[in-house]
Design an enzyme around this catalytic site. Structure first.
Site, short mmCIF file in Angstrom:
data_model
loop_
_atom_site.label_atom_id
_atom_site.label_comp_id
_atom_site.label_asym_id
_atom_site.label_seq_id
_atom_site.Cartn_x
_atom_site.Cartn_y
_atom_site.Cartn_z
N VAL A 164 117.17 9.46 21.62
CA VAL A 164 117.11 8.90 22.97
C VAL A 164 115.74 8.26 23.18
CG1 VAL A 164 118.82 10.36 24.12
CG2 VAL A 164 116.49 11.19 23.85
N GLU A 165 115.75 7.11 23.87
CA GLU A 165 114.50 6.46 24.24
C GLU A 165 114.04 6.97 25.60
OE1 GLU A 165 114.27 2.03 22.76
OE2 GLU A 165 116.15 2.34 23.83
N VAL A 166 112.80 7.39 25.68
CA VAL A 166 112.20 7.80 26.95
C VAL A 166 111.26 6.67 27.38
CG1 VAL A 166 110.70 9.48 28.08
CG2 VAL A 166 112.39 10.24 26.39
#
Length: 288
Positions: A164-166
């Site tokens: 997941v990209e934060v």
């Protein structure tokens, strides 16, 4: 903008607080499954009654698929015990520490949803959007909750592809980033921090670069659609799934990445120039 750090992120101490998922489409349902399989209580809401009614059935189907292919040992009853479908948004947000918004990719809707989250969610809760390309600064600016807002963009489906990209904005506090990454890691997701808010973030920019060239190669009659899939599935995909692009080129040529850039950098620059792109691999960039 919060910066990445080599220090170990603090783990979430209280993993008994519920998590809210707002939006029960494919991405929302995927997140519900991730959180529920990690043993977290998940409170789910969608404005569509039809979507709400379908959530538990979709979860059962997904668990059956995972069981069939040996990807989980949990049964549907164990997972469903953690899933609570709510009829009102306010009830969904009761006592939660984290909200994963999974609404449509439309700025006007994101803004409306986050205005409601600003009013209804606990003041300590992280408010994350699964947006694929809309940065949180576009829908959180001017809201009291802006410092607790950010994007958490998953690969799809998140229960199979765990990255997941934060993506924080200039409004997001470092504490919010740390709290988010700790929670994501606690449910076996793999967060990476994107330090700015480029269109498409990082995942879709990399994916888009390959897709743009793939379309051009098909358009120009160089290879077929089937051969493009063959090249990636049985070539690049296998290679990059083990080492990634930078480690691959570092190992590909004697002398490592510096030698690779010297030998092949001009050729790649020429390929880019054919598409109107000018981004040479300078010595300074290669050193970095």
């Amino acid at each position: 903008m919060p910066q990445s750090s080599d220090t170990k992120r603090p783990k979430v101490e209280n993993n008994t607080s519920p998590i809210a998922v707002v939006g029960a489409g494919s991405i929302g349902t995927g997140f519900v499954l991730v959180f529920a399989m990690a043993g977290r209580k998940v409170q789910v809401y969608d404005p569509s009654q039809k979507q709400r009614n379908a959530v538990r059935g979709r979860i059962v189907e997904l668990v059956h698929d995972l069981l069939e292919f040996g990807l989980t040992e949990q049964d549907e009853h164990t997972v469903l015990a953690n899933v609570h479908v709510m009829d009102e948004l306010a009830d969904t947000l009761n006592h939660v520490e984290y909200v994963q918004e999974c609404g449509p990719e439309r700025l006007d809707l994101k803004r409306k949803i986050f205005e409601e989250l600003d009013k209804l969610a606990p003041q300590h809760a992280v408010l994350a959007s699964s947006s694929s390309a809309i940065p949180s600064s576009q829908f959180a600016t001017g809201l009291e909750c802006g410092s607790r807002c950010l994007v958490v963009h998953p690969a799809n489906p998140p229960f199979l592809i765990r990255l997941v990209e934060v993506v924080p904005s200039v409004l997001t506090t470092s504490d919010t980033v740390q709290q988010t990454c700790s929670l994501l890691e606690s449910v076996d997701l793999s967060p990476i921090l994107v330090n700015k808010e480029p269109l498409g973030f990082a995942f879709n920019r990399l994916q888009g670069a390959l897709l743009r060239e793939a379309y051009c190669l098909v358009r120009d009659g160089i290879v077929t659609v089937e051969d493009i899939d063959h090249l990636v599935r049985d070539g690049l995909g296998l290679r990059w799934s083990v080492t990634g692009p930078f480690e691959t080129v570092d190992l590909n040529t004697r002398g490592g990445i510096v030698s690779h850039a010297e030998k092949l950098g001009p050729a790649y620059a020429a390929m880019g120039a054919e598409r109107g792109q000018h981004d040479p691999w300078t010595a300074k960039l290669v050193k970095k």
